[in-house]
Design an enzyme around this catalytic site. Structure first.
Site, PDB file in Angstrom:
ATOM      1  N   HIS A 232       0.831  -1.205   0.000  1.00  0.00           N
ATOM      2  CA  HIS A 232       0.000   0.000   0.000  1.00  0.00           C
ATOM      3  C   HIS A 232       0.863   1.253   0.000  1.00  0.00           C
ATOM      4  CE1 HIS A 232       0.927   0.998   4.170  1.00  0.00           C
ATOM      5  NE2 HIS A 232       0.799  -0.301   4.439  1.00  0.00           N
ATOM      6  N   GLY A 233       0.292   2.374  -0.461  1.00  0.00           N
ATOM      7  CA  GLY A 233       1.006   3.641  -0.464  1.00  0.00           C
ATOM      8  C   GLY A 233       1.230   4.175   0.941  1.00  0.00           C
ATOM      9  N   GLU A 234       2.094   5.168   1.020  1.00  0.00           N
ATOM     10  CA  GLU A 234       2.408   5.781   2.318  1.00  0.00           C
ATOM     11  C   GLU A 234       1.130   6.257   3.007  1.00  0.00           C
ATOM     12  OE1 GLU A 234       5.532   9.174   3.553  1.00  0.00           O
ATOM     13  OE2 GLU A 234       3.612   9.958   2.821  1.00  0.00           O
ATOM     14  N   THR A 235       1.079   6.031   4.320  1.00  0.00           N
ATOM     15  CA  THR A 235      -0.047   6.505   5.135  1.00  0.00           C
ATOM     16  C   THR A 235       0.443   7.582   6.105  1.00  0.00           C
ATOM     17  OG1 THR A 235       0.316   4.928   6.925  1.00  0.00           O
ATOM     18  CG2 THR A 235      -1.080   4.192   5.081  1.00  0.00           C
TER      19      THR A 235
ATOM     20  N   TRP B 109       0.359   7.410   9.298  1.00  0.00           N
ATOM     21  CA  TRP B 109       1.145   6.778  10.363  1.00  0.00           C
ATOM     22  C   TRP B 109       2.514   6.353   9.860  1.00  0.00           C
ATOM     23  CZ3 TRP B 109      -2.097   3.309  14.164  1.00  0.00           C
ATOM     24  CH2 TRP B 109      -2.964   4.146  14.885  1.00  0.00           C
ATOM     25  N   ASN B 110       2.629   5.913   8.590  1.00  0.00           N
ATOM     26  CA  ASN B 110       3.963   5.639   8.038  1.00  0.00           C
ATOM     27  C   ASN B 110       4.832   6.875   8.165  1.00  0.00           C
ATOM     28  OD1 ASN B 110       2.807   3.667   5.177  1.00  0.00           O
ATOM     29  ND2 ASN B 110       3.445   2.971   7.192  1.00  0.00           N
TER      30      ASN B 110
ATOM     31  N   GLN C 255       1.402   0.436  12.388  1.00  0.00           N
ATOM     32  CA  GLN C 255      -0.041   0.331  12.141  1.00  0.00           C
ATOM     33  C   GLN C 255      -0.574  -1.049  12.496  1.00  0.00           C
ATOM     34  OE1 GLN C 255      -1.230   3.167   8.570  1.00  0.00           O
ATOM     35  NE2 GLN C 255       0.539   1.927   8.060  1.00  0.00           N
ATOM     36  N   GLY C 256       0.056  -2.095  11.984  1.00  0.00           N
ATOM     37  CA  GLY C 256      -0.434  -3.433  12.258  1.00  0.00           C
ATOM     38  C   GLY C 256      -1.874  -3.597  11.829  1.00  0.00           C
TER      39      GLY C 256
ATOM     40  N   GLU D 266      -2.343  -7.095   7.763  1.00  0.00           N
ATOM     41  CA  GLU D 266      -1.004  -6.938   8.339  1.00  0.00           C
ATOM     42  C   GLU D 266      -0.892  -7.670   9.672  1.00  0.00           C
ATOM     43  OE1 GLU D 266       1.972  -6.864   8.009  1.00  0.00           O
ATOM     44  OE2 GLU D 266       2.665  -4.799   7.738  1.00  0.00           O
TER      45      GLU D 266
ATOM     46  N   ASP E 225      -0.621  -8.396  13.354  1.00  0.00           N
ATOM     47  CA  ASP E 225      -1.126  -7.697  14.534  1.00  0.00           C
ATOM     48  C   ASP E 225       0.070  -7.417  15.452  1.00  0.00           C
ATOM     49  OD1 ASP E 225      -2.102  -7.207  17.198  1.00  0.00           O
ATOM     50  OD2 ASP E 225      -4.043  -7.964  16.546  1.00  0.00           O
TER      51      ASP E 225
END
Length: 198
Positions: A11-14, A16-17, A23-24, A86, A88
């Site tokens: 996935h693209g940057e978030t 939280w990234n 994130q988990g 992802e 946990d």
């Protein structure tokens, strides 16, 4: 292209990234960069794959992966498979490195890299359980395949598909904005120059 071909997209940057938060099983929205990275993945797929309909597409149920898939797959609707969610990460989820160090000073200090964090997260799933659910997914998978998922999930899948054991995965990166192609146990990273993060 071989029938065993598998294409992996993180996935693209978030948000939280960008903040360094784990994130988990939790989620945060894609940033503007994250949206551009998903668009870049769409361009890479369009360049290398003449017909996405030849592929079975799968995605994690977490919103950041679903949003990336909606952009990167150009309207092809993926099969959502909960086994691609992802890892946990228990009590680490949502915490920055500084917050982890403040709340769990001894444990946080003992973690030398990301894999140590994932393996040792208090109350987390652990890499062995993740590996078991991903093995089960691969046993059921139809090929050729495109998978949109997450950092640790894709690292473990790369290990399983290329014969690397868990210790060898410590040395891999999990870039965003690229497509990783695996065929006959060999991987190639398909990328453009812009919008790629380590």
């Amino acid at each position: 292209m071989s029938a065993a071909e598998i294409l992996l997209l993180r996935h693209g940057e978030t948000e939280w990234n960008r903040e360094g938060r784990i994130q988990g099983s939790k989620d945060s929205p894609l940033t503007e960069l994250g949206l551009r990275q998903a668009e870049q993945q769409a361009r890479i797929l369009a360049t290398h794959l003449p017909d996405l309909r030849r592929y079975t597409c799968y995605a994690s149920p977490l919103p950041r992966a679903q949003r990336t898939a909606a952009i990167a797959l150009g309207g092809v609707v993926p099969v959502t498979d909960a086994r691609l969610r992802e890892l946990d990460c228990g009590a680490w989820e949502g915490l920055t490195p500084a917050e982890r160090a403040a709340q769990f000073p001894v444990l946080a200090a003992s973690c030398k890299d990301d894999f140590d964090l994932y393996q040792n997260a208090p109350g987390g799933e652990g890499l062995e359980k993740l590996t078991l659910r991903l093995r089960a997914f691969l046993d059921d998978m139809q090929r050729p395949t495109i998978i949109v998922a997450h950092k640790v999930v894709l690292l473990v899948l790369r290990g399983l598909l290329t014969g690397r054991d868990l210790p060898a995965l410590h040395n891999l990166t999990s870039p965003q904005g690229v497509v990783i192609r695996i065929a006959e146990g060999q991987e190639t990273i398909l990328a453009k120059a812009a919008c790629v993060s380590p």
